[in-house]
Design a protein around this motif. Structure first.
Motif, PDB file in Angstrom:
ATOM      1  N   THR A  25      12.714  77.915  73.297  1.00  0.00           N
ATOM      2  CA  THR A  25      13.257  78.874  72.330  1.00  0.00           C
ATOM      3  C   THR A  25      12.394  78.924  71.079  1.00  0.00           C
ATOM      4  N   ASP A  26      11.949  77.765  70.576  1.00  0.00           N
ATOM      5  CA  ASP A  26      11.027  77.729  69.426  1.00  0.00           C
ATOM      6  C   ASP A  26       9.768  78.533  69.719  1.00  0.00           C
ATOM      7  N   LEU A  27       9.170  78.285  70.889  1.00  0.00           N
ATOM      8  CA  LEU A  27       7.913  78.940  71.255  1.00  0.00           C
ATOM      9  C   LEU A  27       8.107  80.447  71.415  1.00  0.00           C
ATOM     10  N   GLU A  28       9.243  80.836  71.986  1.00  0.00           N
ATOM     11  CA  GLU A  28       9.530  82.256  72.153  1.00  0.00           C
ATOM     12  C   GLU A  28       9.779  82.922  70.789  1.00  0.00           C
ATOM     13  N   THR A  51       6.761  84.861  76.102  1.00  0.00           N
ATOM     14  CA  THR A  51       7.887  85.746  76.394  1.00  0.00           C
ATOM     15  C   THR A  51       8.553  85.228  77.659  1.00  0.00           C
ATOM     16  N   ARG A  52       9.827  85.516  77.752  1.00  0.00           N
ATOM     17  CA  ARG A  52      10.615  85.054  78.894  1.00  0.00           C
ATOM     18  C   ARG A  52      11.335  86.260  79.473  1.00  0.00           C
ATOM     19  N   THR A  53      11.187  86.437  80.784  1.00  0.00           N
ATOM     20  CA  THR A  53      11.920  87.503  81.476  1.00  0.00           C
ATOM     21  C   THR A  53      12.649  86.885  82.653  1.00  0.00           C
ATOM     22  N   ARG A  54      13.761  87.474  82.967  1.00  0.00           N
ATOM     23  CA  ARG A  54      14.586  86.989  84.070  1.00  0.00           C
ATOM     24  C   ARG A  54      14.155  87.712  85.337  1.00  0.00           C
ATOM     25  N   GLN A  55      13.881  86.956  86.407  1.00  0.00           N
ATOM     26  CA  GLN A  55      13.549  87.539  87.703  1.00  0.00           C
ATOM     27  C   GLN A  55      14.483  86.905  88.729  1.00  0.00           C
ATOM     28  N   GLY A  56      15.545  87.632  89.032  1.00  0.00           N
ATOM     29  CA  GLY A  56      16.578  87.067  89.905  1.00  0.00           C
ATOM     30  C   GLY A  56      17.275  85.930  89.194  1.00  0.00           C
ATOM     31  N   ARG A  57      17.276  84.755  89.825  1.00  0.00           N
ATOM     32  CA  ARG A  57      17.924  83.586  89.221  1.00  0.00           C
ATOM     33  C   ARG A  57      16.957  82.729  88.431  1.00  0.00           C
ATOM     34  N   ARG A  58      15.693  83.135  88.350  1.00  0.00           N
ATOM     35  CA  ARG A  58      14.661  82.323  87.694  1.00  0.00           C
ATOM     36  C   ARG A  58      14.139  83.014  86.447  1.00  0.00           C
ATOM     37  N   ASN A  59      13.631  82.212  85.538  1.00  0.00           N
ATOM     38  CA  ASN A  59      12.922  82.737  84.381  1.00  0.00           C
ATOM     39  C   ASN A  59      11.443  82.805  84.716  1.00  0.00           C
ATOM     40  N   HIS A  60      10.784  83.822  84.215  1.00  0.00           N
ATOM     41  CA  HIS A  60       9.329  83.937  84.318  1.00  0.00           C
ATOM     42  C   HIS A  60       8.813  83.954  82.883  1.00  0.00           C
ATOM     43  N   VAL A  80       1.578  77.655  81.320  1.00  0.00           N
ATOM     44  CA  VAL A  80       0.317  78.272  81.739  1.00  0.00           C
ATOM     45  C   VAL A  80       0.042  77.927  83.203  1.00  0.00           C
ATOM     46  N   ARG A  81       0.271  76.676  83.576  1.00  0.00           N
ATOM     47  CA  ARG A  81       0.048  76.229  84.965  1.00  0.00           C
ATOM     48  C   ARG A  81       1.006  76.887  85.940  1.00  0.00           C
ATOM     49  N   ASP A  82       2.278  77.015  85.540  1.00  0.00           N
ATOM     50  CA  ASP A  82       3.305  77.539  86.435  1.00  0.00           C
ATOM     51  C   ASP A  82       4.301  78.373  85.634  1.00  0.00           C
ATOM     52  N   PRO A  83       4.080  79.690  85.563  1.00  0.00           N
ATOM     53  CA  PRO A  83       4.939  80.566  84.752  1.00  0.00           C
ATOM     54  C   PRO A  83       6.400  80.626  85.194  1.00  0.00           C
ATOM     55  N   GLU A  84       6.710  80.079  86.361  1.00  0.00           N
ATOM     56  CA  GLU A  84       8.097  80.082  86.824  1.00  0.00           C
ATOM     57  C   GLU A  84       8.670  78.671  86.884  1.00  0.00           C
ATOM     58  N   MET A  85       8.068  77.736  86.176  1.00  0.00           N
ATOM     59  CA  MET A  85       8.535  76.352  86.168  1.00  0.00           C
ATOM     60  C   MET A  85       9.948  76.279  85.599  1.00  0.00           C
TER      61      MET A  85
END
Length: 121
Positions: free
Chosen positions: A50-53, A59-68, A24-29
């Motif tokens: 993975t449990d939380l997803e 939800t997790r999406t890939r943005q370049g080399r990072r997860n958002h 919540v604090r940092d969606p790209e942590m």
């Protein structure tokens, strides 16, 4: 009377809740940073994400080399005793207890991170 030593080490807040609050604090942590903050291995942090997803909490999406990551609004606690309550209230408390945004103020509410003016209100 001497204090009695606890049989186990435990806390009121689980690693799952801590990691969700960090997201919540940092969606790209990075997973590495989540793991370090919780005192876990990267593999354990990955398993928690993975449990939380899988349970629909994020939800997790890939943005370049990072997860958002994005926390799913309206999700409820898993245990039947609290199952009628949304986790949002707990997350707000945990986010308020966590590290600030570096300027002494709490992080911006979700949805405000992409404001035109990049200075904090």
């Amino acid at each position: 009377m001497e204090p009695v030593e606890s049989r186990t080490s435990w806390t009121f807040v689980t690693h799952h809740a801590r990691i969700l609050a960090m997201i919540v604090r940092d969606p790209e942590m990075r997973l590495r940073d989540m793991a370090t903050a919780c005192g876990l291995t990267e593999r354990a942090a990955q398993a928690i994400v993975t449990d939380l997803e899988s349970a629909g909490y994020l939800t997790r999406t890939r943005q370049g080399r990072r997860n958002h990551y994005r926390v799913t609004p309206g999700t409820l606690f898993r245990h039947p005793a609290e199952g009628q309550h949304e986790i949002a209230d707990l997350l707000r408390l945990l986010v308020d207890l966590g590290p600030d945004g570096g300027d002494g103020r709490p992080p911006r509410p979700e949805g405000r991170e992409h404001d035109q003016d990049q200075t904090r209100p």
